[in-house]
Design an enzyme around this catalytic site. Sequence first.
Site, PDB file in Angstrom:
ATOM      1  N   ARG A  52       0.850  -1.206   0.000  1.00 40.07           N
ATOM      2  CA  ARG A  52       0.000   0.000   0.000  1.00 40.07           C
ATOM      3  C   ARG A  52       0.878   1.246   0.000  1.00 40.07           C
ATOM      4  O   ARG A  52       2.100   1.145  -0.011  1.00 40.07           O
ATOM      5  CB  ARG A  52      -0.879   0.001   1.245  1.00 40.07           C
ATOM      6  CG  ARG A  52      -0.089  -0.103   2.537  1.00 40.07           C
ATOM      7  CD  ARG A  52      -0.996  -0.226   3.731  1.00 40.07           C
ATOM      8  NE  ARG A  52      -1.798  -1.450   3.690  1.00 40.07           N
ATOM      9  CZ  ARG A  52      -1.352  -2.672   3.982  1.00 40.07           C
ATOM     10  NH1 ARG A  52      -0.089  -2.851   4.327  1.00 40.07           N
ATOM     11  NH2 ARG A  52      -2.132  -3.725   3.918  1.00 40.07           N
ATOM     12  N   ASP A  97       6.502  -7.588   0.808  1.00 41.20           N
ATOM     13  CA  ASP A  97       5.713  -7.164   1.974  1.00 41.20           C
ATOM     14  C   ASP A  97       5.488  -8.389   2.852  1.00 41.20           C
ATOM     15  O   ASP A  97       5.918  -9.496   2.518  1.00 41.20           O
ATOM     16  CB  ASP A  97       4.402  -6.485   1.572  1.00 41.20           C
ATOM     17  CG  ASP A  97       4.009  -5.384   2.580  1.00 41.20           C
ATOM     18  OD1 ASP A  97       3.917  -5.692   3.791  1.00 41.20           O
ATOM     19  OD2 ASP A  97       3.829  -4.226   2.167  1.00 41.20           O
ATOM     20  N   ASP A 107       8.631 -11.151   6.196  1.00 40.71           N
ATOM     21  CA  ASP A 107       8.560 -10.185   7.303  1.00 40.71           C
ATOM     22  C   ASP A 107       9.988  -9.790   7.654  1.00 40.71           C
ATOM     23  O   ASP A 107      10.787 -10.626   8.078  1.00 40.71           O
ATOM     24  CB  ASP A 107       7.856 -10.814   8.513  1.00 40.71           C
ATOM     25  CG  ASP A 107       7.634  -9.791   9.621  1.00 40.71           C
ATOM     26  OD1 ASP A 107       8.435  -8.829   9.730  1.00 40.71           O
ATOM     27  OD2 ASP A 107       6.655  -9.955  10.372  1.00 40.71           O
ATOM     28  N   ALA A 150       9.655  -0.039   3.612  1.00 41.20           N
ATOM     29  CA  ALA A 150       8.839  -0.543   4.732  1.00 41.20           C
ATOM     30  C   ALA A 150       9.205   0.213   6.000  1.00 41.20           C
ATOM     31  O   ALA A 150      10.381   0.438   6.287  1.00 41.20           O
ATOM     32  CB  ALA A 150       9.070  -2.039   4.924  1.00 41.20           C
ATOM     33  N   LYS A 197       4.404   6.997  21.002  1.00 37.74           N
ATOM     34  CA  LYS A 197       4.177   7.145  22.449  1.00 37.74           C
ATOM     35  C   LYS A 197       5.252   8.121  22.947  1.00 37.74           C
ATOM     36  O   LYS A 197       6.372   8.106  22.429  1.00 37.74           O
ATOM     37  CB  LYS A 197       4.413   5.813  23.173  1.00 37.74           C
ATOM     38  CG  LYS A 197       3.303   4.793  23.044  1.00 37.74           C
ATOM     39  CD  LYS A 197       2.254   4.994  24.126  1.00 37.74           C
ATOM     40  CE  LYS A 197       1.127   3.984  24.041  1.00 37.74           C
ATOM     41  NZ  LYS A 197       0.201   4.199  22.939  1.00 37.74           N
ATOM     42  N   LEU A 248       8.192   9.318  25.334  1.00 31.37           N
ATOM     43  CA  LEU A 248       9.288   8.470  25.829  1.00 31.37           C
ATOM     44  C   LEU A 248       8.932   7.842  27.178  1.00 31.37           C
ATOM     45  O   LEU A 248       9.198   6.662  27.428  1.00 31.37           O
ATOM     46  CB  LEU A 248      10.559   9.319  25.947  1.00 31.37           C
ATOM     47  CG  LEU A 248      11.833   8.576  26.354  1.00 31.37           C
ATOM     48  CD1 LEU A 248      12.146   7.429  25.400  1.00 31.37           C
ATOM     49  CD2 LEU A 248      13.017   9.549  26.411  1.00 31.37           C
ATOM     50  N   TYR A 306      10.667   6.699  16.415  1.00 33.58           N
ATOM     51  CA  TYR A 306      10.513   6.878  14.967  1.00 33.58           C
ATOM     52  C   TYR A 306      11.531   7.898  14.451  1.00 33.58           C
ATOM     53  O   TYR A 306      12.232   7.654  13.458  1.00 33.58           O
ATOM     54  CB  TYR A 306       9.083   7.330  14.676  1.00 33.58           C
ATOM     55  CG  TYR A 306       8.751   7.464  13.216  1.00 33.58           C
ATOM     56  CD1 TYR A 306       8.580   6.346  12.409  1.00 33.58           C
ATOM     57  CD2 TYR A 306       8.587   8.728  12.638  1.00 33.58           C
ATOM     58  CE1 TYR A 306       8.259   6.471  11.068  1.00 33.58           C
ATOM     59  CE2 TYR A 306       8.258   8.859  11.300  1.00 33.58           C
ATOM     60  CZ  TYR A 306       8.092   7.729  10.516  1.00 33.58           C
ATOM     61  OH  TYR A 306       7.777   7.861   9.185  1.00 33.58           O
ATOM     62  N   THR A 326      -1.656   8.666   3.381  1.00 32.93           N
ATOM     63  CA  THR A 326      -1.616   7.195   3.338  1.00 32.93           C
ATOM     64  C   THR A 326      -2.299   6.655   4.600  1.00 32.93           C
ATOM     65  O   THR A 326      -2.730   7.424   5.459  1.00 32.93           O
ATOM     66  CB  THR A 326      -0.171   6.647   3.335  1.00 32.93           C
ATOM     67  OG1 THR A 326       0.419   6.911   4.612  1.00 32.93           O
ATOM     68  CG2 THR A 326       0.688   7.256   2.250  1.00 32.93           C
TER      69      THR A 326
HETATM   70  P1  NAD Z   1       2.133   2.254   5.094  1.00 33.44           P
HETATM   71  O1  NAD Z   1       1.883   1.840   6.493  1.00 33.44           O
HETATM   72  O2  NAD Z   1       0.961   2.688   4.268  1.00 33.44           O
HETATM   73  O3  NAD Z   1       2.919   1.102   4.322  1.00 33.44           O
HETATM   74  C1  NAD Z   1       4.083   0.524   4.843  1.00 33.44           C
HETATM   75  C2  NAD Z   1       4.237  -0.886   4.303  1.00 33.44           C
HETATM   76  O4  NAD Z   1       5.394  -1.485   4.926  1.00 33.44           O
HETATM   77  C3  NAD Z   1       3.033  -1.749   4.658  1.00 33.44           C
HETATM   78  O5  NAD Z   1       2.530  -2.372   3.501  1.00 33.44           O
HETATM   79  C4  NAD Z   1       3.600  -2.752   5.641  1.00 33.44           C
HETATM   80  O6  NAD Z   1       2.988  -4.042   5.552  1.00 33.44           O
HETATM   81  C5  NAD Z   1       5.076  -2.805   5.260  1.00 33.44           C
HETATM   82  N1  NAD Z   1       5.866  -3.289   6.382  1.00 33.44           N
HETATM   83  C6  NAD Z   1       5.892  -2.805   7.637  1.00 33.44           C
HETATM   84  N2  NAD Z   1       6.654  -3.592   8.429  1.00 33.44           N
HETATM   85  C7  NAD Z   1       7.125  -4.595   7.647  1.00 33.44           C
HETATM   86  C8  NAD Z   1       7.944  -5.736   7.903  1.00 33.44           C
HETATM   87  N3  NAD Z   1       8.401  -6.013   9.127  1.00 33.44           N
HETATM   88  N4  NAD Z   1       8.224  -6.547   6.877  1.00 33.44           N
HETATM   89  C9  NAD Z   1       7.739  -6.303   5.620  1.00 33.44           C
HETATM   90  N5  NAD Z   1       6.957  -5.248   5.337  1.00 33.44           N
HETATM   91  C10 NAD Z   1       6.629  -4.415   6.348  1.00 33.44           C
HETATM   92  O7  NAD Z   1       3.239   3.420   5.139  1.00 33.44           O
HETATM   93  P2  NAD Z   1       3.565   4.619   4.121  1.00 33.44           P
HETATM   94  O8  NAD Z   1       2.875   5.831   4.615  1.00 33.44           O
HETATM   95  O9  NAD Z   1       3.372   4.213   2.710  1.00 33.44           O
HETATM   96  O10 NAD Z   1       5.116   4.838   4.433  1.00 33.44           O
HETATM   97  C11 NAD Z   1       6.175   4.253   3.698  1.00 33.44           C
HETATM   98  C12 NAD Z   1       7.500   4.763   4.252  1.00 33.44           C
HETATM   99  O11 NAD Z   1       7.518   6.193   4.204  1.00 33.44           O
HETATM  100  C13 NAD Z   1       7.753   4.396   5.706  1.00 33.44           C
HETATM  101  O12 NAD Z   1       9.112   4.107   5.891  1.00 33.44           O
HETATM  102  C14 NAD Z   1       7.362   5.650   6.450  1.00 33.44           C
HETATM  103  O13 NAD Z   1       8.017   5.763   7.688  1.00 33.44           O
HETATM  104  C15 NAD Z   1       7.801   6.721   5.479  1.00 33.44           C
HETATM  105  N6  NAD Z   1       7.093   7.998   5.673  1.00 33.44           N
HETATM  106  C16 NAD Z   1       5.756   8.129   5.463  1.00 33.44           C
HETATM  107  C17 NAD Z   1       5.133   9.363   5.676  1.00 33.44           C
HETATM  108  C18 NAD Z   1       3.665   9.601   5.443  1.00 33.44           C
HETATM  109  O14 NAD Z   1       3.218  10.740   5.643  1.00 33.44           O
HETATM  110  N7  NAD Z   1       2.879   8.647   5.029  1.00 33.44           N
HETATM  111  C19 NAD Z   1       5.876  10.451   6.116  1.00 33.44           C
HETATM  112  C20 NAD Z   1       7.235  10.280   6.333  1.00 33.44           C
HETATM  113  C21 NAD Z   1       7.821   9.051   6.106  1.00 33.44           C
END
Ligand code: NAD
Length: 466
Positions: A239, A260, A283, A310, A316, A318, A372, A407
């Site tokens: 996603r 994924d 995973d 991923a 939370k 600290l 994070y 997202t």
């Molecule tokens: P999301 O939660 O929509 O998708 C993340 C995907 O990573 C998921 O499909 C999940 O199943 C997969 N994933 C998580 N843990 C996993 C594991 N252990 N093994 C395999 N797959 C795993 O997140 P997103 O919003 O699309 O974010 C993608 C990246 O961008 C992330 O690293 C996030 O930290 C970063 N990011 C997102 C935003 C935002 O605003 N959405 C902002 C800054 C950074």
Amino acid sequence: MSDMLLEIGKNPQARKLLKTLGLPLPIPEALRREKGAIRARPLQDRKVIVAGKGELVGVVAETLAAAGADPYVDESIRAAFVAPGETFGRPPRAIEAEGRVDAIVFDGSAIASAKDLHALYESLHPLVSRLSRSGRVVVLGRPAAGLVPEAAAAQNALDGFVRSVAKEIGKGGSTANLLIVEKGGEKRVAAVLRFALSAKSAFVTGQPIHITARAKGGDEPALVRGLEKKVALVTGVARGIGAATAKALADEGAHVICLDRPADDTATTQLAREIGGTPLLVDLAEADAVAKIIDAVKARGGVDVIVHNAGITRDKTLARMKPEQWDSVLDVNLGAVARVTDALLPHLRDGGRIICLSSVAGLAGNMGQTAYAASKAGIVGFVRAWAERLAARGVTVNAIAPGFIETRLTAAIPFAIREVARRLAALGQGGLPEDVANAITFVATPGAQGLTGQTLRVCGGALVGA
Ligand code: NAD
């Protein structure tokens, strides 16, 4: 949930009505975006004004004409535009006193004093209010390091200028970015300038981008279908940003290994089928993850692009955070990135790309996100260190730091906070997964050989963040 204010703003009648009501919120402009693969002429028929007289005017002239733009230039630099104009049928024209302009490019590479900076004011002051919706300002400069103090100050001034202009023009959906070109990096400007001026960089603004000769190779890069015959691995594709990235890389010709978790089998397999890639259900937190990834990569004969997308949040403060929450965030967002990178290095082809997802929350720090932010700031150090080590192999290593992107991750934020987060950006709205995917894909292409060790924000000019 969709962005109500943005939707209302798309209706001219409603826009007018809201304006007359005198709401304190500016209604955001829908950004001009472009679907599909990177085009050979991404600036077709765009009216681009070029100002400033520096060492990079030649490369700007070539790039604009080849990309299909119509250059409007001052008499003092016209000569540089004549030959490329003839080759591509884009002759230079004189700058008109009025009318809309799609983009302004200012070559500030020769600016060496506070007095010289007046040219920046003089050129942009009359033009900035003439920018069309989703317009572009791109300033080119040189690194301040190594210059005499006065020149270093003048070059660094360009950074503050561009970040401020970005904040002023954001309400019109327009962006401003700074290209800092190291000596030797001139040949690598073209692809970056194309990206910065095109619709593919819709959510990148207020961003300095360094162009260097550091990573070897990559001369005469293919500007379209740049990932033909290449293999890319993207983690977290089920996603959001990962799904959009896998699609965008496939659009440029890459075969994408779509990774994924096993729990996301359906979405992952469907996406892989859609883009002609390979699903890989792993995973990243499990002990056997690395071995499975190596097998999948070996089956394709190696890998050219690795996108560590991923990521998870366990927000939370600290004081309230459980050790397992801390550990899982650090492990997935940073530990797994390091493990997979180590294991894949022997299978990563020369000239390859490693791209990691950081976050502006990691750069600026955020309440409730110690784990994070630590993991995402860790990524900044990670790419810097690997960039040095892999430059001789022509491999570039960069991070992309998204701001607020629409997202599942951000849909989980409570409504009021989400609404504020969206507006706290120069562009006044959240970005789309495609905006981040387009930046990742650009960095993955051969034209981005000049970028390495950097963290590129895709944040719409977030008011918090570096
Ligand atoms: P999301 O939660 O929509 O998708 C993340 C995907 O990573 C998921 O499909 C999940 O199943 C997969 N994933 C998580 N843990 C996993 C594991 N252990 N093994 C395999 N797959 C795993 O997140 P997103 O919003 O699309 O974010 C993608 C990246 O961008 C992330 O690293 C996030 O930290 C970063 N990011 C997102 C935003 C935002 O605003 N959405 C902002 C800054 C950074």
